[in-house]
Design a protein around this motif. Sequence first.
Motif, PDB file in Angstrom:
ATOM      1  N   MET A  40      11.776  71.897-160.080  1.00  0.00           N
ATOM      2  CA  MET A  40      11.100  71.272-158.821  1.00  0.00           C
ATOM      3  C   MET A  40      11.792  71.791-157.553  1.00  0.00           C
ATOM      4  SD  MET A  40      10.182  67.421-158.526  1.00  0.00           S
ATOM      5  CE  MET A  40       9.844  66.757-156.952  1.00  0.00           C
ATOM      6  N   GLY A  41      13.200  71.413-157.787  1.00  0.00           N
ATOM      7  CA  GLY A  41      14.029  71.726-156.476  1.00  0.00           C
ATOM      8  C   GLY A  41      14.066  73.028-156.077  1.00  0.00           C
ATOM      9  N   GLN A  42      13.856  74.133-156.941  1.00  0.00           N
ATOM     10  CA  GLN A  42      13.832  75.512-156.789  1.00  0.00           C
ATOM     11  C   GLN A  42      12.538  76.089-156.323  1.00  0.00           C
ATOM     12  OE1 GLN A  42      16.709  77.815-156.940  1.00  0.00           O
ATOM     13  NE2 GLN A  42      17.372  75.660-156.379  1.00  0.00           N
ATOM     14  N   ASN A  43      11.671  75.516-156.835  1.00  0.00           N
ATOM     15  CA  ASN A  43      10.020  75.925-156.436  1.00  0.00           C
ATOM     16  C   ASN A  43       9.195  75.308-155.507  1.00  0.00           C
ATOM     17  OD1 ASN A  43       9.365  78.007-158.670  1.00  0.00           O
ATOM     18  ND2 ASN A  43      10.657  76.693-159.699  1.00  0.00           N
ATOM     19  N   GLY A  44      10.007  74.961-154.377  1.00  0.00           N
ATOM     20  CA  GLY A  44       9.209  74.355-153.227  1.00  0.00           C
ATOM     21  C   GLY A  44       9.015  72.950-153.398  1.00  0.00           C
ATOM     22  N   GLY A  45       9.882  72.037-154.122  1.00  0.00           N
ATOM     23  CA  GLY A  45      10.048  70.664-153.974  1.00  0.00           C
ATOM     24  C   GLY A  45       8.976  69.929-154.264  1.00  0.00           C
ATOM     25  N   ALA A  46       8.343  68.983-153.092  1.00  0.00           N
ATOM     26  CA  ALA A  46       7.012  68.314-153.070  1.00  0.00           C
ATOM     27  C   ALA A  46       5.933  69.289-153.486  1.00  0.00           C
ATOM     28  CB  ALA A  46       7.018  67.637-151.658  1.00  0.00           C
ATOM     29  N   LEU A  47       6.015  70.449-153.121  1.00  0.00           N
ATOM     30  CA  LEU A  47       4.952  71.511-153.252  1.00  0.00           C
ATOM     31  C   LEU A  47       4.479  71.526-154.778  1.00  0.00           C
ATOM     32  CD1 LEU A  47       4.618  74.365-150.987  1.00  0.00           C
ATOM     33  CD2 LEU A  47       2.806  72.395-151.292  1.00  0.00           C
ATOM     34  N   PHE A  48       5.720  71.848-155.438  1.00  0.00           N
ATOM     35  CA  PHE A  48       5.736  71.983-156.988  1.00  0.00           C
ATOM     36  C   PHE A  48       5.353  70.784-157.717  1.00  0.00           C
ATOM     37  CE2 PHE A  48       7.752  71.695-161.214  1.00  0.00           C
ATOM     38  CZ  PHE A  48       7.369  72.870-161.664  1.00  0.00           C
ATOM     39  N   LEU A  49       5.931  69.558-157.246  1.00  0.00           N
ATOM     40  CA  LEU A  49       5.190  68.328-157.778  1.00  0.00           C
ATOM     41  C   LEU A  49       3.838  68.161-157.626  1.00  0.00           C
ATOM     42  CD1 LEU A  49       6.322  65.498-159.019  1.00  0.00           C
ATOM     43  CD2 LEU A  49       6.536  64.730-157.098  1.00  0.00           C
ATOM     44  N   LEU A  50       3.300  68.285-156.800  1.00  0.00           N
ATOM     45  CA  LEU A  50       1.715  68.318-156.312  1.00  0.00           C
ATOM     46  C   LEU A  50       1.053  69.427-157.387  1.00  0.00           C
ATOM     47  CD1 LEU A  50      -0.067  67.089-154.556  1.00  0.00           C
ATOM     48  CD2 LEU A  50       0.026  69.176-153.092  1.00  0.00           C
ATOM     49  N   MET A  51       1.441  70.512-157.175  1.00  0.00           N
ATOM     50  CA  MET A  51       1.023  71.591-158.046  1.00  0.00           C
ATOM     51  C   MET A  51       0.862  70.967-159.545  1.00  0.00           C
ATOM     52  SD  MET A  51      -0.319  74.178-157.169  1.00  0.00           S
ATOM     53  CE  MET A  51      -1.341  74.747-158.239  1.00  0.00           C
ATOM     54  N   TYR A  52       2.098  70.694-159.955  1.00  0.00           N
ATOM     55  CA  TYR A  52       2.389  70.064-161.355  1.00  0.00           C
ATOM     56  C   TYR A  52       1.438  68.852-161.704  1.00  0.00           C
ATOM     57  CZ  TYR A  52       4.547  67.317-165.128  1.00  0.00           C
ATOM     58  OH  TYR A  52       5.000  66.571-166.295  1.00  0.00           O
ATOM     59  N   ILE A  53       1.196  68.154-160.886  1.00  0.00           N
ATOM     60  CA  ILE A  53       0.119  66.625-161.056  1.00  0.00           C
ATOM     61  C   ILE A  53      -1.005  67.449-160.982  1.00  0.00           C
ATOM     62  CG2 ILE A  53      -0.624  64.757-160.015  1.00  0.00           C
ATOM     63  CD1 ILE A  53       2.182  64.157-158.890  1.00  0.00           C
ATOM     64  N   PHE A 203      16.403  68.013-150.999  1.00  0.00           N
ATOM     65  CA  PHE A 203      16.379  69.130-152.181  1.00  0.00           C
ATOM     66  C   PHE A 203      15.106  68.930-153.140  1.00  0.00           C
ATOM     67  CE2 PHE A 203      17.530  71.106-156.314  1.00  0.00           C
ATOM     68  CZ  PHE A 203      17.969  72.201-155.938  1.00  0.00           C
ATOM     69  N   MET A 204      14.940  67.847-153.428  1.00  0.00           N
ATOM     70  CA  MET A 204      13.932  67.776-154.532  1.00  0.00           C
ATOM     71  C   MET A 204      12.491  67.546-153.887  1.00  0.00           C
ATOM     72  SD  MET A 204      14.759  64.916-157.242  1.00  0.00           S
ATOM     73  CE  MET A 204      13.098  64.821-157.989  1.00  0.00           C
ATOM     74  N   PHE A 205      12.463  66.755-152.828  1.00  0.00           N
ATOM     75  CA  PHE A 205      10.835  66.550-152.191  1.00  0.00           C
ATOM     76  C   PHE A 205      10.518  67.595-151.155  1.00  0.00           C
ATOM     77  CE2 PHE A 205      12.192  62.606-154.476  1.00  0.00           C
ATOM     78  CZ  PHE A 205      11.078  62.589-155.493  1.00  0.00           C
ATOM     79  N   ALA A 206      11.523  67.521-150.190  1.00  0.00           N
ATOM     80  CA  ALA A 206      10.953  68.453-149.074  1.00  0.00           C
ATOM     81  C   ALA A 206       9.999  69.699-149.428  1.00  0.00           C
ATOM     82  CB  ALA A 206      12.113  68.928-148.080  1.00  0.00           C
ATOM     83  N   PRO A 207       8.806  69.825-148.970  1.00  0.00           N
ATOM     84  CA  PRO A 207       8.212  70.935-149.257  1.00  0.00           C
ATOM     85  C   PRO A 207       8.683  72.172-148.729  1.00  0.00           C
ATOM     86  CG  PRO A 207       7.002  69.441-147.873  1.00  0.00           C
ATOM     87  CD  PRO A 207       8.331  68.701-148.268  1.00  0.00           C
ATOM     88  N   ASP A 208       8.915  73.234-149.509  1.00  0.00           N
ATOM     89  CA  ASP A 208       9.455  74.487-148.879  1.00  0.00           C
ATOM     90  C   ASP A 208       8.290  75.626-149.212  1.00  0.00           C
ATOM     91  OD1 ASP A 208      10.505  76.777-148.280  1.00  0.00           O
ATOM     92  OD2 ASP A 208      12.500  76.396-148.968  1.00  0.00           O
ATOM     93  N   PHE A 209       7.540  75.794-148.362  1.00  0.00           N
ATOM     94  CA  PHE A 209       6.216  76.694-148.425  1.00  0.00           C
ATOM     95  C   PHE A 209       6.904  78.194-148.931  1.00  0.00           C
ATOM     96  CE2 PHE A 209       4.534  73.279-146.348  1.00  0.00           C
ATOM     97  CZ  PHE A 209       3.229  73.202-146.763  1.00  0.00           C
ATOM     98  N   SER A 210       8.045  78.655-148.345  1.00  0.00           N
ATOM     99  CA  SER A 210       8.455  80.064-148.613  1.00  0.00           C
ATOM    100  C   SER A 210       8.911  80.159-150.038  1.00  0.00           C
ATOM    101  CB  SER A 210       9.770  80.132-147.617  1.00  0.00           C
ATOM    102  OG  SER A 210      10.863  79.404-148.203  1.00  0.00           O
ATOM    103  N   LYS A 211       9.123  79.155-150.725  1.00  0.00           N
ATOM    104  CA  LYS A 211       9.559  79.243-152.206  1.00  0.00           C
ATOM    105  C   LYS A 211       8.158  79.076-152.892  1.00  0.00           C
ATOM    106  CE  LYS A 211      13.957  77.261-152.048  1.00  0.00           C
ATOM    107  NZ  LYS A 211      14.590  75.618-151.940  1.00  0.00           N
ATOM    108  N   PHE A 212       7.040  78.936-152.559  1.00  0.00           N
ATOM    109  CA  PHE A 212       5.898  78.753-153.249  1.00  0.00           C
ATOM    110  C   PHE A 212       5.180  80.307-153.588  1.00  0.00           C
ATOM    111  CE2 PHE A 212       1.802  76.961-154.194  1.00  0.00           C
ATOM    112  CZ  PHE A 212       2.135  76.081-155.119  1.00  0.00           C
ATOM    113  N   THR A 213       4.907  80.485-154.799  1.00  0.00           N
ATOM    114  CA  THR A 213       4.552  81.887-155.223  1.00  0.00           C
ATOM    115  C   THR A 213       3.456  81.867-156.000  1.00  0.00           C
ATOM    116  OG1 THR A 213       5.934  82.299-156.593  1.00  0.00           O
ATOM    117  CG2 THR A 213       6.205  83.057-154.311  1.00  0.00           C
ATOM    118  N   PHE A 214       2.794  82.448-156.669  1.00  0.00           N
ATOM    119  CA  PHE A 214       1.945  82.548-157.891  1.00  0.00           C
ATOM    120  C   PHE A 214       2.881  82.103-159.033  1.00  0.00           C
ATOM    121  CE2 PHE A 214      -0.266  84.802-161.364  1.00  0.00           C
ATOM    122  CZ  PHE A 214      -1.303  84.009-161.533  1.00  0.00           C
TER     123      PHE A 214
END
Length: 443
Positions: A40-53, A203-214
Amino acid sequence: MAIERSAAKRPNWSSGFAFIMATLGSAVGLGNIWRFPYVMGQNGGALFLLMYILLTIFICSVPLLCELLLGKQMRRGVIRSYEKINKKFSAFGWLCFITSIFIPCFYFVVGGWTVNYIFIYLFGTIPVNEISQATFETFAAQPVAPLIMGIIFLVLCAIFPFRGVNKGIEQANNIIMPLFIIMLFFLAVTGLFLPNSIEGLKFMFAPDFSKFTFTTVLTALGQALFTLSVGMGCLVTYGSYLKKDSDIIKSSGLLIIGNTIIAVLAGIMIFPAVFSFNLEPSAGAGLVFITLPKVFAALPFGQFFGLMFFVLLFFAALTSGISLLEVSIAAILEKFKISRKLATVIMSSIILVFMFPTTWSFGFLSGYKMFNMTFFEVMDFTASNILLPLNTIILCVVVGWILKPKMELLTNNKKFYDVFNFLLKFIVPPILILLMLFGLGLV
Ligand code: PFF
C-alpha cells in the motif's frame, strides 16, 4: 471418523460466529501483516486502498461468493465438489489440491521464523538490542534450526484439523481470532503515541498519484485474491460445513470488511513505529524480521512488545495455516475414504518433504536457481502468480457457465443474482486472465 464420509453427517459450523472467525482466520495472515501495508505504501497509499476496496467489492467478492456457494451446494471438499458437477472436472479439483500443497511449503517456513522469534523474545536468548539483520540471516541460513522451527509450526497447524472441524478448527479460531484482534488494537494504538508517528501515517495514506499505474491495479487485485484466500478451494471447503440456511452474502461482507480493517490496522501498527525511529520501510520479510526488531530495541519494554508482535504474527499465520491444511485434508479424506487423522498425517508428511528445499533456499541451496529463482521463490511465484489466478478463472467459468448455482442458496433478490451472474460470466474471468498474464510477465 467414518461419519465425515457421508454428506448427511458432515460436520457443520456450530454458529455463524464460528464460520466468520474461521474464514477471517484463514484470510488474515502473513499477507495482511507484512505484505499489505508495504504494498500500500509503495503503490500510492490511499489510492491503492481505494482501488483495493473497489476491486474487492466488484471483482474478488464474486469468486469469493462462488467458492462458498460451490461448497454450500455440494457439501464436499474441493475435489469431490468438482467431480459432483461432472466427473471430467476432477482435474480442476486436483489443481486446487496441488495449490494447497504449494502454498504451505513456503508459508510454513515463514511460520517457522515467527516461532523462532517468539522463542528469542520470550527467553531473551539474544538481548533485545542485539537482534539484527545478521540474527535473521544467520538463522535462516542454518540447515537444521529453521527446519525444526518450520516443523513445530507445521505440527501446531496440523493439531487442529486432526481434532476435527468443531473440536479443532472452530475452537482454535474462536479463541485465537478475538485475542488477535485485541492485541492488534493494542499495538496499533501504542504505535500512534510514538513521536513522529504522523510520518508513518502519511506514508500509508497520503495519495500519491505519481505512483499509481496500471501495475498498481493488478497488484491490488492479486493482493486481494491472496489475502481473501480465494483460488485454491479454501472457501469451498469451509463453505461445505455451512448449514443450508446460512446467509453467505452477509458473511462475505463481514469477511471483506474485517479483513480490510485488519490489514489497515496492521499498517498503523507498523509504519508509525518504523518512521518514528527513522528506519527504512523496506520490503517483505525484511520489514518484519529485520526492521521491526530495531524498533523493539529502541522502545521501552522492547522485549514485551517484540514478544507480543511475534505472537500476533504467529496467530495470524497459524489460523491461515490451519485453513491451508484443511483443504487437502478434507479433499483426500472424502476421495479415498480414509479417516481424518490419517489424512492429516499424510498431508502434513507430504508438505514436510517439500519444506526441506524451501527452507534450505536461504542456506546452502541459495545458489540453486530455476528461472533465476530459488526453490522458495519458485513455489511462491507458481502458487501466487499462476495457480491461484488459474484456479479462480476455472472456478468462475465452471460455476457460472456450467453449474449455474441455485439462486436460493445465495439470495432471494433476483436483481442481485442477475448482477452476480453477469459479473461471474462476463467480467471477472477476462480481468483475471489479464492478471495472470501480467503475473507471468506476458503483458
Ligand atoms: N490469506 C492468507 C494470507 O493473507 O496470509 C493466505 C492464504 C490462506 C491464501 C489460505 C490462500 C488460502 F487458501
